[in-house]
Design an enzyme around this catalytic site. Structure first.
Site, PDB file in Angstrom:
ATOM      1  N   ASP A 325       4.761  13.450  10.242  1.00  0.00           N
ATOM      2  CA  ASP A 325       4.137  13.791  11.512  1.00  0.00           C
ATOM      3  C   ASP A 325       4.157  15.252  12.157  1.00  0.00           C
ATOM      4  O   ASP A 325       5.220  15.846  12.053  1.00  0.00           O
ATOM      5  CB  ASP A 325       4.747  12.955  12.610  1.00  0.00           C
ATOM      6  CG  ASP A 325       3.767  13.190  13.969  1.00  0.00           C
ATOM      7  OD1 ASP A 325       2.731  12.625  13.663  1.00  0.00           O
ATOM      8  OD2 ASP A 325       4.254  13.247  14.922  1.00  0.00           O
ATOM      9  N   GLU A 355       1.064  15.679   7.364  1.00  0.00           N
ATOM     10  CA  GLU A 355      -0.140  15.390   8.232  1.00  0.00           C
ATOM     11  C   GLU A 355      -0.679  16.816   8.646  1.00  0.00           C
ATOM     12  O   GLU A 355      -0.142  17.471   9.677  1.00  0.00           O
ATOM     13  CB  GLU A 355       0.077  14.863   9.657  1.00  0.00           C
ATOM     14  CG  GLU A 355      -1.043  14.538  10.536  1.00  0.00           C
ATOM     15  CD  GLU A 355      -0.743  14.387  12.161  1.00  0.00           C
ATOM     16  OE1 GLU A 355       0.497  14.674  12.506  1.00  0.00           O
ATOM     17  OE2 GLU A 355      -1.631  14.213  12.718  1.00  0.00           O
ATOM     18  N   ASP A 424      -5.810   8.388  14.518  1.00  0.00           N
ATOM     19  CA  ASP A 424      -5.943   9.528  14.972  1.00  0.00           C
ATOM     20  C   ASP A 424      -7.520   9.948  15.447  1.00  0.00           C
ATOM     21  O   ASP A 424      -8.044  10.910  15.733  1.00  0.00           O
ATOM     22  CB  ASP A 424      -5.223  10.682  14.864  1.00  0.00           C
ATOM     23  CG  ASP A 424      -3.814  10.873  15.113  1.00  0.00           C
ATOM     24  OD1 ASP A 424      -3.545  10.388  16.322  1.00  0.00           O
ATOM     25  OD2 ASP A 424      -3.116  11.260  14.569  1.00  0.00           O
TER      26      ASP A 424
END
Ligand SMILES: [Ca+2]
Length: 600
Positions: A325, A355, A424
């Site tokens: 992340d 990410e 997302d």
């Protein structure tokens, strides 16, 4: 260092793997050179020697932004000897040479680069990623297999998604995922990416409370071990979400500081501006200033050691990799390099996905990650192309495909995590004009989705299906409204187009396993027609050749692919084609992508 000449017409960085890439495989070592030029009419060659000088012409392989990229591949005979090389550019002004000193009329003045193949680490491809398709699971919303662990106030499955979706629970859990592994096996996926499953303060799980514990609402360690065993038994790999930039305020170190203030031994685990700790008006650094997500001080050796311990613990337990992340927010030198060494030291075949939302090759040098979440390809190119809006046509698609291939070394190109939507973003079907959660998807958008997915599956990289996309789920992403995270509609016929989309993806997943040509790193453009919204490319490898032809136009179009001869088979429609004297005539019932394999 980025050597380039004063006029800015040549770009080459010997320290970048995208520019000079050592590839080991099949018992040999290849060096792939890529030189970027911004000067029409110039033909480059690479001149190199281990024993005597050899000259090799460089092939024009496409555009990277405004740069034309030229490539040459050499085979290293003796890894113990250095490879000395420079570039020779022939153009209207005659011959010039390019080396560490820049452009010069004489080779001696340009100088030569030197590389030691025997001491250079290669960037190995994680072999099991080849031909596999990943499936992303948002655990609270996938399937509820154990109502006894549902948090108080759990919304019934299928109930309305509230705007404050982080505090809303639907009761999904690991038992539910285990129950549905047969379903995923039927779809054919070979990898699962799970959004956070460690103890956390919300349903999304990005506010970790305990990194070494499965969130009780999702199950316990035994449930997780069962999930790993059952997934592995079905040839599925499992990667977990590592949220190392920040914790939740419930994390023990933060709680200790909240209690003891400056006296806490953990006061340097975060970036506090003062004491006592105030979570109402945060006096500490937090991710995007969200008070519930205090940013860890990763430069603190204790914090770093703790996080490496977390990585070690779960990797030893048998997971197959990590999705990291917001890794770009941890800029401490050497942090991700150390993470890679820790993880690969336990499991050399672990798959590490960062990410990263933009094209940033520095993460894919073989020292940090194996792949990035490839939003630039999926969300910034495939979605606008197939949506048919905003002036993003076949030419722009072509540029984006070339960028996806040329910005990175080939190992990363084949391993890249090719998302077209995630927790997302808006759902891909919604982004294609399918409508928002709660309606039957627009039939035109369903066709666009099928065409997009076929094309995605024909490109290098690991295709990723966000849970429910295979059943036609819709969902817009709002400011605080995560309709893209709705509970999975398990009832057959919940979405009328669901079965059609599922069957299509199921077929594509199998094609990817069966056809090595779809997996290799090279994409060769065959046709581009902006007026017909049409693009065609060849994919090759493993002794076969597949042609992908796509159009986004909602009408019949056709193209003649010159130079193709023989018999072909359409893998999606399952029908034969024959090339005529002019080449292969391909008709499309747009929007459609045809995947055509050469048979003879
Ligand atoms: Ca449950």
């Amino acid at each position: 260092m980025e050597p380039q000449d004063a006029s800015g017409s040549v770009l080459f960085d010997p320290s970048r793997r995208a520019d000079v890439n050592l590839v080991e495989g099949d018992g040999q070592i290849r060096l792939v050179f890529r030189l970027r030029l911004r000067q029409p009419g110039v033909t480059p060659r690479v001149e190199w020697r281990q024993a005597g000088w050899t000259t090799l012409s460089m092939e024009d392989v496409g555009l990277l932004g405004e740069w034309a990229v030229f490539q040459a591949v050499i085979h290293v005979q003796d890894p113990a000897r250095p490879v000395v090389y420079r570039f020779c550019l022939s153009g209207p002004e005659g011959e010039r040479f390019f080396g560490p000193a820049g452009l010069a009329p004489e080779p001696e003045a340009a100088g030569s680069f030197q590389l030691h193949p025997g001491t250079q680490a290669s960037f190995p491809v994680v072999a099991w990623t080849r031909g596999r398709v990943f499936y992303q699971v948002f655990p609270d919303r996938f399937a509820n297999g154990d109502p006894s662990n549902d948090p108080p106030g759990t919304t019934p499955w299928g109930g309305a998604v509230r705007p404050d979706t982080g505090s809303q629970y639907f009761g999904g859990d690991l038992a539910g995922l285990i129950d549905r592994l047969d379903y995923l096996q039927d779809l054919g996926v070979g990898g699962l990416y799970l959004n956070p499953i460690f103890s956390a303060g919300s349903s999304h799980g990005y506010d970790t409370v305990d990194y070494l514990r499965i969130d009780p609402r999702l199950g316990d360690l035994d449930t997780f071990r069962t999930l790993l065993d059952e997934a592995h038994r079905r040839e599925m790999r499992v990667i977990l979400d590592a949220v190392f930039n920040h914790t939740g305020t419930g994390f023990w170190a933060f709680q200790d500081v909240a209690e003891r203030g400056a006296a806490s031994r953990y006061k340097d685990w975060y970036h506090f501006h003062g004491f006592p700790v105030n979570v109402e008006v945060p006096n500490y650094e937090a991710w995007w200033n969200v008070p519930s997500l205090p940013k860890l001080r990763v430069s603190n050796p204790d914090v770093r050691a703790y996080l490496m311990g977390v990585a070690r613990y779960w990797t030893r337990l048998g997971i197959d990799g990590w999705r990291l992340d917001v890794p770009n927010e941890i800029r401490e030198p050497g942090f991700w390099e150390e993470f890679r060494l820790v993880v690969k030291g336990i499991n050399p075949e672990a798959y590490i996905v960062g990410e990263i939302w933009h094209v940033e090759p520095e993460w894919l040098e073989g020292t940090c990650f194996d792949a990035v979440m490839n939003y630039p390809l999926g969300r910034d190119a495939l979605v606008p192309f197939f949506r048919g809006k905003g002036g993003f046509g076949a030419r722009e698609l072509d540029r984006a495909v070339q960028r996806a291939v040329l910005a990175y070394p080939e190992q990363a190109v084949t391993m890249n995590f090719n998302v077209v939507g995630s927790h997302d973003t808006a759902r891909v079907l919604t982004a294609l004009g399918g409508g928002n959660l709660g309606v039957e998807p627009d039939p035109g958008a369903v066709r666009r989705l099928k065409a997009l997915m076929s094309f995605l599956f024909a490109l290098p990289g690991v295709p990723v299906i966000y849970y429910g996309d295979e059943r036609g789920m819709l969902g817009e992403k709002g400011e605080d409204w995560d309709a893209q995270r709705a509970p999975m509609p398990w009832d057959e016929g919940a979405v009328r187009a669901g079965a059609e989309i599922f069957d299509h993806l199921r077929k594509l997943v199998r094609l990817r396993r069966q056809h090595p040509a779809l997996v290799g790193p090279v994409v060769t453009r065959l046709a581009l027609d902006d007026a017909q919204g049409l693009y065609a490319c060849a994919r090759g490898g493993g002794g076969e050749e597949v042609v992908a032809v796509t159009t986004r136009e909602a009408r019949r179009v056709h193209v003649v692919l010159a130079g193709l001869t023989g018999r072909f088979r359409d893998l999606v429609r399952d029908e034969s084609l024959h090339a005529g004297g002019q080449g292969l005539n391909v008709e499309l019932d747009g929007p459609e992508t045809r995947l055509i394999v050469k048979e003879s």
